[in-house]
Design a protein around this motif. Structure first.
Motif, short mmCIF file in Angstrom:
data_model
loop_
_atom_site.label_atom_id
_atom_site.label_comp_id
_atom_site.label_asym_id
_atom_site.label_seq_id
_atom_site.Cartn_x
_atom_site.Cartn_y
_atom_site.Cartn_z
N ARG A 149 1.48 6.03 -0.96
CA ARG A 149 1.67 6.20 0.61
C ARG A 149 0.65 5.69 1.35
NH1 ARG A 149 -0.25 9.24 4.17
NH2 ARG A 149 -1.03 10.67 2.60
N VAL A 150 -0.65 5.85 1.06
CA VAL A 150 -1.78 5.33 2.03
C VAL A 150 -1.91 3.85 1.73
CG1 VAL A 150 -4.23 5.74 2.19
CG2 VAL A 150 -3.12 7.52 1.74
N MET A 151 -1.74 3.33 0.44
CA MET A 151 -1.72 1.81 0.04
C MET A 151 -0.65 1.22 1.01
SD MET A 151 -2.70 1.23 -3.75
CE MET A 151 -1.49 2.13 -4.66
N ARG A 152 0.61 1.74 1.16
CA ARG A 152 1.37 1.22 1.92
C ARG A 152 1.30 1.05 3.39
NH1 ARG A 152 6.22 0.27 -0.77
NH2 ARG A 152 6.68 1.19 -2.84
N GLU A 153 0.65 2.05 4.00
CA GLU A 153 0.33 2.24 5.31
C GLU A 153 -0.74 1.16 5.86
OE1 GLU A 153 -1.04 6.25 5.72
OE2 GLU A 153 0.99 7.15 5.78
N TYR A 154 -1.69 0.90 4.95
CA TYR A 154 -2.60 -0.26 5.00
C TYR A 154 -1.93 -1.61 4.90
CZ TYR A 154 -7.01 2.72 5.08
OH TYR A 154 -7.77 3.70 5.57
N ILE A 155 -1.06 -1.71 4.05
CA ILE A 155 -0.47 -3.17 3.92
C ILE A 155 0.44 -3.18 5.12
CG2 ILE A 155 1.17 -4.21 2.66
CD1 ILE A 155 0.25 -2.80 0.06
N ASP A 156 1.34 -2.16 5.79
CA ASP A 156 1.96 -2.33 6.74
C ASP A 156 0.94 -2.69 8.11
OD1 ASP A 156 4.31 -1.73 5.52
OD2 ASP A 156 4.28 0.46 6.04
N ASP A 157 -0.08 -2.25 7.91
CA ASP A 157 -1.07 -2.41 8.99
C ASP A 157 -1.79 -3.83 8.94
OD1 ASP A 157 -0.62 -0.06 10.47
OD2 ASP A 157 -2.18 0.97 9.56
N GLY A 158 -1.51 -4.54 8.09
CA GLY A 158 -1.90 -5.76 7.77
C GLY A 158 -3.21 -6.02 7.06
N PHE A 159 -3.59 -5.10 6.32
CA PHE A 159 -4.73 -5.21 5.38
C PHE A 159 -4.30 -5.90 3.95
CE2 PHE A 159 -6.17 -1.92 8.05
CZ PHE A 159 -7.57 -2.16 8.04
N ASN A 160 -4.90 -6.94 3.60
CA ASN A 160 -4.55 -7.79 2.53
C ASN A 160 -5.45 -7.69 1.28
OD1 ASN A 160 -6.48 -9.28 3.91
ND2 ASN A 160 -5.07 -11.11 4.51
N ILE A 161 -6.21 -6.90 1.31
CA ILE A 161 -7.25 -6.41 0.12
C ILE A 161 -7.34 -5.08 0.10
CG2 ILE A 161 -9.28 -6.77 -1.08
CD1 ILE A 161 -10.04 -9.33 0.26
N ILE A 162 -6.60 -4.48 -0.97
CA ILE A 162 -6.60 -3.00 -1.18
C ILE A 162 -7.66 -2.37 -2.43
CG2 ILE A 162 -5.15 -1.05 -1.52
CD1 ILE A 162 -4.70 -2.46 1.05
N PHE A 163 -8.52 -1.68 -2.25
CA PHE A 163 -9.53 -1.32 -3.25
C PHE A 163 -9.44 0.30 -3.40
CE2 PHE A 163 -14.06 0.24 -3.74
CZ PHE A 163 -14.06 0.19 -4.89
N THR A 164 -8.67 0.64 -4.58
CA THR A 164 -8.68 1.99 -5.19
C THR A 164 -9.84 2.19 -6.00
OG1 THR A 164 -6.96 1.19 -6.84
CG2 THR A 164 -6.30 2.07 -4.69
N HIS A 165 -10.72 2.99 -5.66
CA HIS A 165 -11.98 3.50 -6.20
C HIS A 165 -11.59 4.72 -7.28
CE1 HIS A 165 -16.31 3.46 -6.78
NE2 HIS A 165 -16.39 4.58 -6.13
N GLY A 166 -11.28 4.51 -8.39
CA GLY A 166 -10.97 5.47 -9.28
C GLY A 166 -10.13 5.14 -10.37
N GLY A 167 -10.15 5.33 -11.62
CA GLY A 167 -9.07 5.11 -12.70
C GLY A 167 -7.80 5.73 -12.41
N GLN A 168 -7.91 6.86 -11.83
CA GLN A 168 -6.79 7.81 -11.80
C GLN A 168 -5.62 7.13 -10.76
OE1 GLN A 168 -9.86 8.16 -10.30
NE2 GLN A 168 -9.97 10.02 -8.99
N PHE A 169 -6.07 5.84 -10.15
CA PHE A 169 -5.08 5.42 -9.30
C PHE A 169 -4.79 4.15 -9.75
CE2 PHE A 169 -8.18 7.00 -5.67
CZ PHE A 169 -7.35 8.27 -5.47
N LEU A 170 -4.99 3.94 -11.17
CA LEU A 170 -4.66 2.36 -11.67
C LEU A 170 -3.28 2.11 -11.83
CD1 LEU A 170 -5.58 -0.19 -13.28
CD2 LEU A 170 -5.70 1.22 -15.17
N SER A 171 -2.35 3.12 -12.21
CA SER A 171 -0.93 2.62 -12.64
C SER A 171 -0.24 2.39 -11.06
CB SER A 171 -0.27 3.83 -13.00
OG SER A 171 -0.29 5.14 -12.29
N GLN A 172 -0.48 3.16 -9.85
CA GLN A 172 0.13 3.08 -8.62
C GLN A 172 -0.58 1.56 -7.99
OE1 GLN A 172 -1.50 5.68 -9.71
NE2 GLN A 172 -0.72 7.63 -8.70
#
Length: 332
Positions: A80-103
């Motif tokens: 959900r948080v990633m989608r919100e950033y993409i909707d806001d126009g962010f075009n580089i998404i960095f997820t800091h943690g291996g637990q977020f890998l699959s999503q």
């Protein structure tokens, strides 16, 4: 007056300035990108999340890319948080943690025009073309501090305390076992999983249990939970030593602290975002001694002999003389 020499000099100085900024194309492209980072914990933890935040601050300062972040994001909420950033126009998404890998990989397939930076504990050769994977290789750091712990113990027992049963923590445990075997020492390593990287109370309880079992050196692979390990060590006395991770934590238990396996994300993130700005959209980026891994020296609360050993070991690891095996076999 002939203005041509002045124009030539001005053009040369402009080229030098653009090169110092990472090249004209990179500097020009920076304004077209916005980076959003997602952290599993608070950025003030003086630990893993702080390192990630320092990384995006370096991207902003060095490359001129706009950045934002969300902290303390749970795994069920990350999509959900990633989608919100993409909707806001962010075009580089960095997820800091291996637990977020699959999503992260799933959304990268859904949004091929967005760039993603994920983290994993092994290279991913079939990742989407718009994904950079930071391969953390944390078994390298664990090997070094595990060898130090094995040389310091007086009881022949060291503890490894960590959060969750993940490939990362299995690899660290096996690397410590390898270090003990490579050194030819008769040392037992006892692993315990807290169930949470950020629970100081539970970590304190399990560290107390380790100490009661004659463990006198504890290697902590926790985040905020390490504070509980320090509390247990301080209560037990200066003979209990603690080796930590990610950052210098000497202030928390000056009489018990030995060293940390150090990690840096400023260089890796700046490299990766620079690659994105230059059109290189994906690949595996390995952490190593040249790209973010180190061991804090000199050791504290350690003998001159063990300090000399640690210095030589680190030199041997950096030269490639020591080969750390990545073994993610689950612990029964």
């Amino acid at each position: 007056m002939n203005k041509r020499p002045i124009l030539i000099i001005f053009s040369f100085l402009l080229l030098v300035l653009l090169a110092a900024c990472g090249g004209g194309e990179t500097a020009e492209n920076a304004g077209n990108y916005r980076l959003a980072a997602i952290f599993p914990g608070t950025v003030t933890d003086a630990d893993y999340n702080t390192l990630g935040n320092l990384g995006i601050e370096a991207v902003n300062a060095d490359l001129g890319v706009e950045t934002a972040y969300s902290e303390s994001v749970a795994v069920p909420d990350v999509e959900r948080v990633m989608r919100e950033y993409i909707d806001d126009g962010f075009n580089i998404i960095f997820t800091h943690g291996g637990q977020f890998l699959s999503q992260t990989l799933e959304l990268a397939n859904e949004f091929p025009d967005v760039n993603f930076i994920a983290e994993a504990d092994a290279a991913i050769d079939d990742a989407p073309a718009n994904v950079w994977v930071i391969v953390r290789n944390m078994e390298i750091g664990a090997y070094g501090v595990g060898a130090v712990a094995a040389h310091m113990t007086q009881t022949g027992k060291i503890g490894y305390i960590t959060g969750l049963t993940l490939p990362l923590t299995y690899a660290e445990y096996h690397a410590i076992e390898q270090a003990i075997a490579d050194e030819g020492l008769d040392v037992e390593v006892i692993p315990v999983w807290v169930g949470d990287f950020n629970d100081p109370s539970k970590a304190r309880e399990l560290a107390d249990t380790l100490i009661a079992e004659d463990v006198d050196v504890i290697v902590s692979s926790l985040n905020l939970g390490t504070l509980g390990v320090f509390e247990a060590a301080k209560a037990a006395g200066a003979e209990i030593k603690v080796i930590a991770k990610y950052t210098d934590k000497s202030e928390f238990a000056p009489d018990n602290y030995v060293t940390s396996a150090l990690y840096d994300f400023e260089g890796p993130l700046t490299d990766i975002v620079g690659n994105i700005l230059n059109g290189e959209r994906g690949g595996n980026y390995h952490l190593g001694f040249d790209t973010g891994i180190d061991m804090q020296l000199p050791l504290t609360n350690a003998s001159d002999e063990v300090n000399a050993f640690a210095e030589q070991l680190l030199a041997n690891m950096k030269s490639g003389e020591v080969n750390v095996i990545k073994d993610t076999t689950p612990i029964e």
